[in-house]
Design an enzyme around this catalytic site. Structure first.
Site, PDB file in Angstrom:
ATOM      1  N   ASP A   1      -1.885   3.156  -2.891  1.00 39.81           N
ATOM      2  CA  ASP A   1      -0.647   3.675  -2.310  1.00 39.81           C
ATOM      3  C   ASP A   1      -0.350   2.930  -1.009  1.00 39.81           C
ATOM      4  O   ASP A   1       0.756   2.424  -0.772  1.00 39.81           O
ATOM      5  CB  ASP A   1      -0.847   5.182  -2.050  1.00 39.81           C
ATOM      6  CG  ASP A   1       0.447   5.905  -1.752  1.00 39.81           C
ATOM      7  OD1 ASP A   1       1.502   5.254  -1.740  1.00 39.81           O
ATOM      8  OD2 ASP A   1       0.389   7.121  -1.519  1.00 39.81           O
TER       9      ASP A   1
ATOM     10  N   LYS B   1     -14.255   1.425  -0.951  1.00 38.37           N
ATOM     11  CA  LYS B   1     -15.062   1.568   0.264  1.00 38.37           C
ATOM     12  C   LYS B   1     -16.483   1.929  -0.164  1.00 38.37           C
ATOM     13  O   LYS B   1     -16.994   3.018   0.123  1.00 38.37           O
ATOM     14  CB  LYS B   1     -14.473   2.655   1.167  1.00 38.37           C
ATOM     15  CG  LYS B   1     -13.138   2.278   1.795  1.00 38.37           C
ATOM     16  CD  LYS B   1     -13.287   1.423   3.036  1.00 38.37           C
ATOM     17  CE  LYS B   1     -13.811   2.226   4.198  1.00 38.37           C
ATOM     18  NZ  LYS B   1     -14.083   1.341   5.379  1.00 38.37           N
TER      19      LYS B   1
ATOM     20  N   TYR C   1      -5.706  12.311  -4.969  1.00 34.82           N
ATOM     21  CA  TYR C   1      -4.463  13.080  -5.089  1.00 34.82           C
ATOM     22  C   TYR C   1      -4.559  14.156  -6.171  1.00 34.82           C
ATOM     23  O   TYR C   1      -3.693  15.014  -6.286  1.00 34.82           O
ATOM     24  CB  TYR C   1      -3.273  12.163  -5.390  1.00 34.82           C
ATOM     25  CG  TYR C   1      -2.906  11.213  -4.268  1.00 34.82           C
ATOM     26  CD1 TYR C   1      -3.368  11.432  -2.972  1.00 34.82           C
ATOM     27  CD2 TYR C   1      -2.111  10.112  -4.501  1.00 34.82           C
ATOM     28  CE1 TYR C   1      -3.038  10.554  -1.943  1.00 34.82           C
ATOM     29  CE2 TYR C   1      -1.784   9.228  -3.473  1.00 34.82           C
ATOM     30  CZ  TYR C   1      -2.255   9.460  -2.196  1.00 34.82           C
ATOM     31  OH  TYR C   1      -1.933   8.598  -1.178  1.00 34.82           O
TER      32      TYR C   1
ATOM     33  N   ASP D   1     -10.496  -1.673   3.771  1.00 37.51           N
ATOM     34  CA  ASP D   1      -9.983  -1.887   5.134  1.00 37.51           C
ATOM     35  C   ASP D   1      -9.886  -3.382   5.438  1.00 37.51           C
ATOM     36  O   ASP D   1      -8.900  -3.852   6.014  1.00 37.51           O
ATOM     37  CB  ASP D   1     -10.846  -1.153   6.171  1.00 37.51           C
ATOM     38  CG  ASP D   1     -12.332  -1.402   6.018  1.00 37.51           C
ATOM     39  OD1 ASP D   1     -12.771  -1.856   4.929  1.00 37.51           O
ATOM     40  OD2 ASP D   1     -13.077  -1.160   6.982  1.00 37.51           O
TER      41      ASP D   1
ATOM     42  N   ASP E   1       2.258  -0.580  -0.391  1.00 34.09           N
ATOM     43  CA  ASP E   1       3.389  -0.505   0.543  1.00 34.09           C
ATOM     44  C   ASP E   1       3.290  -1.599   1.602  1.00 34.09           C
ATOM     45  O   ASP E   1       4.291  -2.209   1.991  1.00 34.09           O
ATOM     46  CB  ASP E   1       3.429   0.863   1.241  1.00 34.09           C
ATOM     47  CG  ASP E   1       4.272   1.870   0.461  1.00 34.09           C
ATOM     48  OD1 ASP E   1       4.620   1.569  -0.689  1.00 34.09           O
ATOM     49  OD2 ASP E   1       4.573   2.937   1.011  1.00 34.09           O
TER      50      ASP E   1
END
Ligand code: NAD
Length: 368
Positions: free
Chosen positions: A249, A192, A142, A225, A253
């Site tokens: 993020d 990852k 970001y 993942d 959630d």
């Protein structure tokens, strides 16, 4: 000794309504537990824009930097949607996070037994769930450069850069290990590393911090993942999860929804420790300003109240008092108190924001 200081920025929409209930609870701690705070109120978001033409006045920023902890309600609303990006309410929040250098975002996902039916997962998978996601908040994709939309040949290309320095990974890893020591002593780091170099470095640094300074904490690594799958398959296997800004993020959630309603979810954002050992800290509910229900007394104040419980624990070292407040919330839910967000259409009459505050205060009284 001087009282610890709290800066309250209630903000917009339901922010002031839910924060009113927190103020009652802060007063209760002063009166009944000899735990008094010096509280100052100021403006943020649209409310600050209306008065000052900016979503966070410089004086407010200075107060936030000086306070022992900041409690924030929520910012934003349709009235401000057309404003220039530079003065949108959310910019006030981003400025606070940036200038306080709040790199460690703590998002608990805790399922109160009384609300287990509210989860999208089966009751036995979520009942008693209590996990903490630590998301790196000030770096990663970001913020990384280069970023932008560029011309390339005869088409455009959109670019963002995932970038992490060793010291950025080191400090957020430490904050996760410290937290784990106060909980069930387990950290799972997610990245990852199979396809991203930044993930390889992440894994190396987290392992190094662990081996050098936190060998007593159980550390595992997981691809993010797989982490997403495990969160919905068997979330109780986790204690603390530490991950980067982007994965955090999404995963936080996802974990949040395991517990039912947005109105229940607190958060903390912590920075580096000050000279007195307290981290710079901002506590806020995960939800926004909920303009659809603002001003109607319908908002659930629990997310904001549990954010204050986090402040008691992480800024003021009052773990027992934090637990008292969390147990009071658990008790009122077990007794059947429900704001509208915690009910189905056929579940009877909901109680108001203030009535939920009343019930929690009564449960606190009963705890003495
Ligand atoms: P929201 O979280 O405000 O609301 C989403 C839904 O959840 C709404 O139906 C709302 O009524 C409900 N809800 C949220 N909190 C609740 C509570 N405590 N009790 C009962 N119901 C609750 O998200 P949104 O609608 O996407 O955004 C509304 C405004 O809030 C926008 O301006 C957005 O930019 C802003 N926002 C601010 C923050 C923040 O301050 N941290 C976070 C998210 C959104």
């Amino acid at each position: 000794m001087a009282n610890p200081t709290l800066l309250i920025l209630a903000g917009d929409g339901i922010g002031p309504e839910v924060m009113d209930q927190v103020v009652r609870i802060i007063d209760w701690y002063g009166e009944k537990r000899s735990l008094a705070f010096d509280v100052e109120h100021d403006l943020v978001g649209g409310a600050a824009y209306d008065k000052h033409g900016t979503p966070l006045h410089d004086d407010t920023m200075a107060k936030a930097l000086a306070a022992d902890a900041v409690l924030l309600g929520a910012v934003g609303g349709p009235k401000y949607d057309a404003l220039d990006f530079s003065v949108k309410p959310e910019r006030g929040l981003l400025r606070l996070r940036k200038e306080m250098d709040l790199f460690s975002n703590l998002r608990p996902a805790q399922c109160f037994d009384a609300l287990a039916d509210f989860s999208s997962l089966k009751k036995d998978i979520v009942a008693g769930l209590d996990i903490m996601i630590v998301r790196e908040l000030t770096s990663g994709v970001y913020f990384g450069e280069p970023r932008g939309i560029f011309e390339e040949g005869n088409e455009r290309v959109g670019i963002n850069t995932q970038r992490y320095t060793e010291s950025e990974i080191d400090r957020v890893a430490r904050s996760a290990f410290e937290l784990a020591r106060r909980r069930n002593n387990k950290v799972c780091s997610m990245e990852k590393a199979n396809v991203m170099e930044s993930g390889i470095l992440w894994r190396e640094v987290v392992q190094k911090v662990h081996d050098e300074d936190y060998p007593d904490v159980e550390l595992t690594h997981m691809y993010a993942d797989n982490g997403a799958m495990q969160l919905v398959r068997a979330p109780k296997q986790f204690d603390v999860i530490v991950t980067d800004n982007l994965f955090g993020d999404i995963l936080s959630d996802c974990a949040a929804m395991l517990t039912g309603s947005l109105g229940m979810l607190p958060s903390a954002s912590l920075g580096a420790p000050n000279a007195d050992g307290r981290p710079k800290a901002l506590y806020e509910p995960v939800h926004g300003s909920a303009p659809d229900i603002a001003g109607q007394g319908k908002a659930n104040p629990i997310a904001c109240i549990l954010s204050f419980a986090m402040a008691l624990r992480y800024s003021f070292d009052q773990g027992e008092e934090a637990a008292r407040l969390e147990q009071a919330v658990e008790q009122v839910l077990a007794d059947g108190a429900r704001t509208a967000d915690l009910m189905g259409p056929e579940d009877g009459t909901p109680i108001s924001t203030t009535e939920m505050g009343d019930a929690i205060l009564a449960a606190l009284d009963a705890s003495l």
